[in-house]
Design a protein around this motif. Sequence first.
Motif, PDB file in Angstrom:
ATOM      1  N   THR A 289       0.839  -1.201   0.000  1.00 49.08           N
ATOM      2  CA  THR A 289       0.000   0.000   0.000  1.00 49.08           C
ATOM      3  C   THR A 289       0.872   1.248   0.000  1.00 49.08           C
ATOM      4  OG1 THR A 289      -0.243  -0.096   2.408  1.00 49.08           O
ATOM      5  CG2 THR A 289      -2.012  -1.065   1.109  1.00 49.08           C
ATOM      6  N   SER A 290       2.012   1.183   0.693  1.00 48.21           N
ATOM      7  CA  SER A 290       2.906   2.344   0.670  1.00 48.21           C
ATOM      8  C   SER A 290       3.525   2.526  -0.716  1.00 48.21           C
ATOM      9  CB  SER A 290       3.986   2.228   1.747  1.00 48.21           C
ATOM     10  OG  SER A 290       4.850   1.149   1.508  1.00 48.21           O
ATOM     11  N   ALA A 291       3.514   1.478  -1.549  1.00 51.35           N
ATOM     12  CA  ALA A 291       4.004   1.572  -2.928  1.00 51.35           C
ATOM     13  C   ALA A 291       2.869   1.842  -3.912  1.00 51.35           C
ATOM     14  CB  ALA A 291       4.726   0.288  -3.316  1.00 51.35           C
ATOM     15  N   GLY A 292       1.650   2.010  -3.391  1.00 51.90           N
ATOM     16  CA  GLY A 292       0.505   2.307  -4.250  1.00 51.90           C
ATOM     17  C   GLY A 292      -0.086   1.097  -4.942  1.00 51.90           C
ATOM     18  N   LEU A 293       0.178  -0.105  -4.440  1.00 48.56           N
ATOM     19  CA  LEU A 293      -0.349  -1.323  -5.043  1.00 48.56           C
ATOM     20  C   LEU A 293      -1.418  -1.932  -4.146  1.00 48.56           C
ATOM     21  CD1 LEU A 293       3.016  -2.967  -6.140  1.00 48.56           C
ATOM     22  CD2 LEU A 293       1.521  -1.490  -7.481  1.00 48.56           C
ATOM     23  N   ALA A 294      -2.520  -2.332  -4.757  1.00 45.48           N
ATOM     24  CA  ALA A 294      -3.587  -2.990  -4.007  1.00 45.48           C
ATOM     25  C   ALA A 294      -3.712  -4.425  -4.498  1.00 45.48           C
ATOM     26  CB  ALA A 294      -4.905  -2.246  -4.205  1.00 45.48           C
ATOM     27  N   GLY A 295      -4.172  -5.303  -3.636  1.00 40.92           N
ATOM     28  CA  GLY A 295      -4.441  -6.673  -4.035  1.00 40.92           C
ATOM     29  C   GLY A 295      -3.251  -7.611  -4.010  1.00 40.92           C
ATOM     30  N   VAL A 296      -2.113  -7.156  -3.491  1.00 47.13           N
ATOM     31  CA  VAL A 296      -0.959  -8.054  -3.369  1.00 47.13           C
ATOM     32  C   VAL A 296      -1.116  -8.812  -2.053  1.00 47.13           C
ATOM     33  CG1 VAL A 296       1.553  -8.209  -3.198  1.00 47.13           C
ATOM     34  CG2 VAL A 296       0.508  -6.495  -4.701  1.00 47.13           C
ATOM     35  N   PRO A 297      -1.116 -10.155  -2.103  1.00 50.32           N
ATOM     36  CA  PRO A 297      -1.368 -10.918  -0.881  1.00 50.32           C
ATOM     37  C   PRO A 297      -0.213 -10.859   0.110  1.00 50.32           C
ATOM     38  CG  PRO A 297      -0.801 -12.400  -2.668  1.00 50.32           C
ATOM     39  CD  PRO A 297      -0.893 -11.018  -3.263  1.00 50.32           C
ATOM     40  N   ILE A 298      -0.596 -10.847   1.374  1.00 55.42           N
ATOM     41  CA  ILE A 298       0.365 -10.942   2.469  1.00 55.42           C
ATOM     42  C   ILE A 298      -0.055 -12.129   3.321  1.00 55.42           C
ATOM     43  CG2 ILE A 298       1.281  -9.874   4.558  1.00 55.42           C
ATOM     44  CD1 ILE A 298       0.953  -7.167   3.242  1.00 55.42           C
ATOM     45  N   PHE A 299       0.878 -13.036   3.534  1.00 56.84           N
ATOM     46  CA  PHE A 299       0.625 -14.223   4.338  1.00 56.84           C
ATOM     47  C   PHE A 299       1.295 -14.046   5.693  1.00 56.84           C
ATOM     48  CE2 PHE A 299       0.524 -15.375  -0.118  1.00 56.84           C
ATOM     49  CZ  PHE A 299      -0.720 -15.976  -0.202  1.00 56.84           C
TER      50      PHE A 299
END
Length: 159
Positions: A114-124
């Motif tokens: 989110t700090s890089a402006g990307l949404a929808g990248v999964p975090i496990f």
Amino acid sequence: MAKTVFYSFHYKRDVHRVQLVKNINALEGQPVLSSQAWEQVERGGSKAIQQWIDEQMKYKRAVVVLIGRETASRPWVKYEVQKAWQDKKPLLGVRIHGLSSMGSVDSIGGNPFTSAGLAGVPIFDPTKVDWQNRIDSQATYRALLGHIEAWSSKGATRP
């Protein structure tokens, strides 16, 4: 399935946790440099660091951001995330604050995507707690051991 990955992380704070991840041997990542070798790359300045990252990431099938307490704010992690997205490499995060580093665990860190402006990248998040709601680093390690290979194939890619 992504077997060869580039690990993105905050070196000074999390290198011991990253060594634990690498020692699982479920994925093949770039070499984690010794502090002296990393300092030698750093002495070459921003251009040398960027070239090292670009070369190490070039043939990897995915980028795994190993997220500790301060990872999201690190400039080179931001560069690695943006480069992975630009190069259409699968991108995902794995929280490592619950792994032991020199006998202690850490607090959770922010989302580097989110700090890089990307949404929808999964975090496990393999973090496990004990009956007193304290992080159990050994149970966290076992959870990571059982899941990291499968998680590596679930990264988001730029369309």
